[in-house]
Design a protein around this motif. Structure first.
Motif, PDB file in Angstrom:
ATOM      1  N   GLY A 179       0.776  -1.233   0.000  1.00 21.35           N
ATOM      2  CA  GLY A 179       0.000   0.000   0.000  1.00 21.35           C
ATOM      3  C   GLY A 179       0.806   1.280   0.000  1.00 21.35           C
ATOM      4  N   ILE A 180       2.126   1.174   0.115  1.00 26.94           N
ATOM      5  CA  ILE A 180       2.985   2.355   0.087  1.00 26.94           C
ATOM      6  C   ILE A 180       3.875   2.210  -1.144  1.00 26.94           C
ATOM      7  CG2 ILE A 180       4.689   3.719   1.332  1.00 26.94           C
ATOM      8  CD1 ILE A 180       3.765   2.360   3.890  1.00 26.94           C
ATOM      9  N   ASP A 181       3.663   3.068  -2.139  1.00 28.39           N
ATOM     10  CA  ASP A 181       4.366   2.929  -3.405  1.00 28.39           C
ATOM     11  C   ASP A 181       4.308   1.468  -3.854  1.00 28.39           C
ATOM     12  OD1 ASP A 181       5.718   3.781  -5.617  1.00 28.39           O
ATOM     13  OD2 ASP A 181       7.689   3.761  -4.684  1.00 28.39           O
ATOM     14  N   PRO A 182       3.124   0.989  -4.212  1.00 27.81           N
ATOM     15  CA  PRO A 182       2.867  -0.459  -4.340  1.00 27.81           C
ATOM     16  C   PRO A 182       3.879  -1.210  -5.212  1.00 27.81           C
ATOM     17  CG  PRO A 182       0.830   0.774  -4.525  1.00 27.81           C
ATOM     18  CD  PRO A 182       1.930   1.788  -4.521  1.00 27.81           C
ATOM     19  N   ASP A 183       4.406  -2.292  -4.652  1.00 29.99           N
ATOM     20  CA  ASP A 183       5.307  -3.201  -5.345  1.00 29.99           C
ATOM     21  C   ASP A 183       4.778  -4.606  -5.064  1.00 29.99           C
ATOM     22  OD1 ASP A 183       7.294  -4.823  -6.281  1.00 29.99           O
ATOM     23  OD2 ASP A 183       8.929  -3.845  -5.203  1.00 29.99           O
ATOM     24  N   LEU A 184       3.896  -5.093  -5.945  1.00 30.32           N
ATOM     25  CA  LEU A 184       3.181  -6.329  -5.664  1.00 30.32           C
ATOM     26  C   LEU A 184       4.100  -7.538  -5.657  1.00 30.32           C
ATOM     27  CD1 LEU A 184      -0.159  -5.811  -7.604  1.00 30.32           C
ATOM     28  CD2 LEU A 184       0.435  -5.201  -5.267  1.00 30.32           C
ATOM     29  N   ALA A 185       5.123  -7.536  -6.514  1.00 29.55           N
ATOM     30  CA  ALA A 185       6.039  -8.681  -6.548  1.00 29.55           C
ATOM     31  C   ALA A 185       6.748  -8.838  -5.201  1.00 29.55           C
ATOM     32  CB  ALA A 185       7.052  -8.507  -7.680  1.00 29.55           C
ATOM     33  N   THR A 186       7.198  -7.732  -4.639  1.00 28.95           N
ATOM     34  CA  THR A 186       7.835  -7.792  -3.328  1.00 28.95           C
ATOM     35  C   THR A 186       6.829  -8.156  -2.260  1.00 28.95           C
ATOM     36  OG1 THR A 186       9.466  -6.129  -3.981  1.00 28.95           O
ATOM     37  CG2 THR A 186       9.170  -6.485  -1.632  1.00 28.95           C
ATOM     38  N   GLY A 187       5.602  -7.646  -2.378  1.00 26.06           N
ATOM     39  CA  GLY A 187       4.565  -8.008  -1.427  1.00 26.06           C
ATOM     40  C   GLY A 187       4.313  -9.502  -1.394  1.00 26.06           C
ATOM     41  N   VAL A 188       4.327 -10.141  -2.564  1.00 25.42           N
ATOM     42  CA  VAL A 188       4.151 -11.596  -2.629  1.00 25.42           C
ATOM     43  C   VAL A 188       5.263 -12.292  -1.848  1.00 25.42           C
ATOM     44  CG1 VAL A 188       4.255 -13.597  -4.164  1.00 25.42           C
ATOM     45  CG2 VAL A 188       2.857 -11.622  -4.794  1.00 25.42           C
ATOM     46  N   VAL A 189       6.491 -11.847  -2.035  1.00 23.50           N
ATOM     47  CA  VAL A 189       7.618 -12.485  -1.346  1.00 23.50           C
ATOM     48  C   VAL A 189       7.484 -12.341   0.165  1.00 23.50           C
ATOM     49  CG1 VAL A 189      10.117 -12.413  -1.008  1.00 23.50           C
ATOM     50  CG2 VAL A 189       9.164 -12.181  -3.304  1.00 23.50           C
ATOM     51  N   VAL A 190       7.145 -11.132   0.622  1.00 25.97           N
ATOM     52  CA  VAL A 190       7.007 -10.893   2.065  1.00 25.97           C
ATOM     53  C   VAL A 190       5.929 -11.799   2.661  1.00 25.97           C
ATOM     54  CG1 VAL A 190       6.305  -9.185   3.792  1.00 25.97           C
ATOM     55  CG2 VAL A 190       7.849  -8.512   1.944  1.00 25.97           C
TER      56      VAL A 190
END
Length: 365
Positions: A179-190
């Protein structure tokens, strides 16, 4: 979980540091506000009103000094600021409700900060020694030190037995991941690291899996129209919210809808930053009100209602002012309805009628 924490710093690397070009006076005010919050967070857990009530008054005075900065922002920013001051006044005037009012005030601070994609690690970990891990995470989150917040909230998930703290920590991790400067690929990893950490309960595992069921396809096919992040103009986002989102929302789980609302709100705020002087801002204010209600389920005197009030008072002649009135009337009706009917006070009826007159004049709505 250590891998999750490392990935969190990857998330933070895409954010813009808030430092040299910031207004010095504002930085001083916010640093004082941070010191006050640092003192108040342990008192929130014990409901120590001898600390909370004067602390709320100190925060209110500090934010009054910063009002000129907020007035330079968007209509949404000023709406949040005014509600923040109302919550701090509630906490100052009513000690018995101080903890609830302050929790809502702090949430408003956090919500404003995640809108501008900045990091301001101005306090340092050494300042947090009197806080428990959850409180340290909240303080870091409130003061924009998102890398430190990810570390603390990761530890909450690893070690805490408090179910509510754990759920709040997971919600914070979701917002910081996508939700902060969205980076969905990194979100998936986290989030996948969380799943494999062995730290989640069965209920939490289902929650994170529900999030990932939405995030994975959006990350793998970023150009698809179901992604709110692909609608980069106000008309396009308005069409998405009016036509596309309602058509597939019914097929998305409640956990998945939370992901969409986080992304929708992020995109709406991005559009508001880019188009603050656009005559089409009322469309954004309306959808921000809808998204806030979708995320928080709050009605009367909520951020959602404040967005709608701004829409009606600042953009009275815009067609969406009427749409905002209809949503506002719905909010008030739901807020004061129960099994015995609708219980709007005379004052609340008068508020609704004032806005009706402002928007519709002598016409029938």
């Amino acid at each position: 979980m250590k891998q999750t924490i490392c990935r969190a710093f990857v998330v933070s690397a895409v954010l813009v540091m808030f430092a040299a070009n910031a207004d010095d006076g504002l930085q001083d005010v916010m640093r004082e506000a941070g010191d006050t919050m640092l003192m108040m967070l342990p008192a929130m857990r014990t409901n120590d009103t001898s600390v909370l009530t004067p602390g709320a008054g100190q925060l209110s005075a500090l934010f009054r000094r910063a009002r000129p900065h907020f007035e330079k922002g968007s209509s949404a920013t000023l709406a949040a600021f005014e509600l923040l001051q109302a919550r701090l006044a509630d906490a100052t005037d009513n000690p018995y409700n101080a903890r609830t009012s302050l929790a809502e005030a702090f949430e408003l601070c956090a919500g404003c900060h995640v809108q501008d994609t900045r990091i301001a690690p101005a306090f340092g970990v050494s300042r947090l020694h009197e806080l428990n891990e959850y409180e340290a995470g909240e303080f870091s989150y409130l003061t924009r030190d998102y890398p430190a917040a990810m570390v603390s909230f990761g530890r909450v998930v690893e070690t805490s037995k408090d179910r509510r703290d754990r759920r709040n920590a997971l919600d914070r991790i979701l917002v910081m991941s996508i939700g902060i400067d969205p980076d969905l690929a990194t979100g998936v990893v986290v989030l996948e690291d969380l799943l494999t950490s062995g730290d989640l309960s069965n209920e939490e595992t289902r929650l994170v899996e529900g999030w990932l069921q939405v995030i994975r396809p959006l990350a793998s096919e970023p150009g698809q129209r179901q992604s709110p992040l692909q609608h980069s103009t106000i008309p396009a986002m308005d069409r998405y919210m009016t036509r596309e989102w309602p058509s597939f929302k019914q097929f998305v789980s409640l956990d998945g809808q939370q992901v969409y609302w986080v992304l929708i709100r992020a995109q709406l705020h991005e559009l508001l930053r880019e188009n603050a002087s656009s005559p089409q801002v009322p469309r954004l204010l309306y959808w921000l009100a809808v998204s806030d209600r979708g995320l928080h389920y709050r009605f009367d005197n909520s951020l959602s209602s404040r967005y709608l009030e701004r829409c009606m008072t600042e953009y009275t002649a815009h067609p969406y002012a009427r749409t905002c009135f209809e949503e506002y009337q719905l909010l008030m009706t739901v807020a004061f309805s129960g099994s015995g009917g609708i219980f709007l006070s005379q004052e609340q009826h008068e508020r609704i009628n004032r806005f009706r007159q402002l928007v519709f004049g002598n016409e029938d709505p």
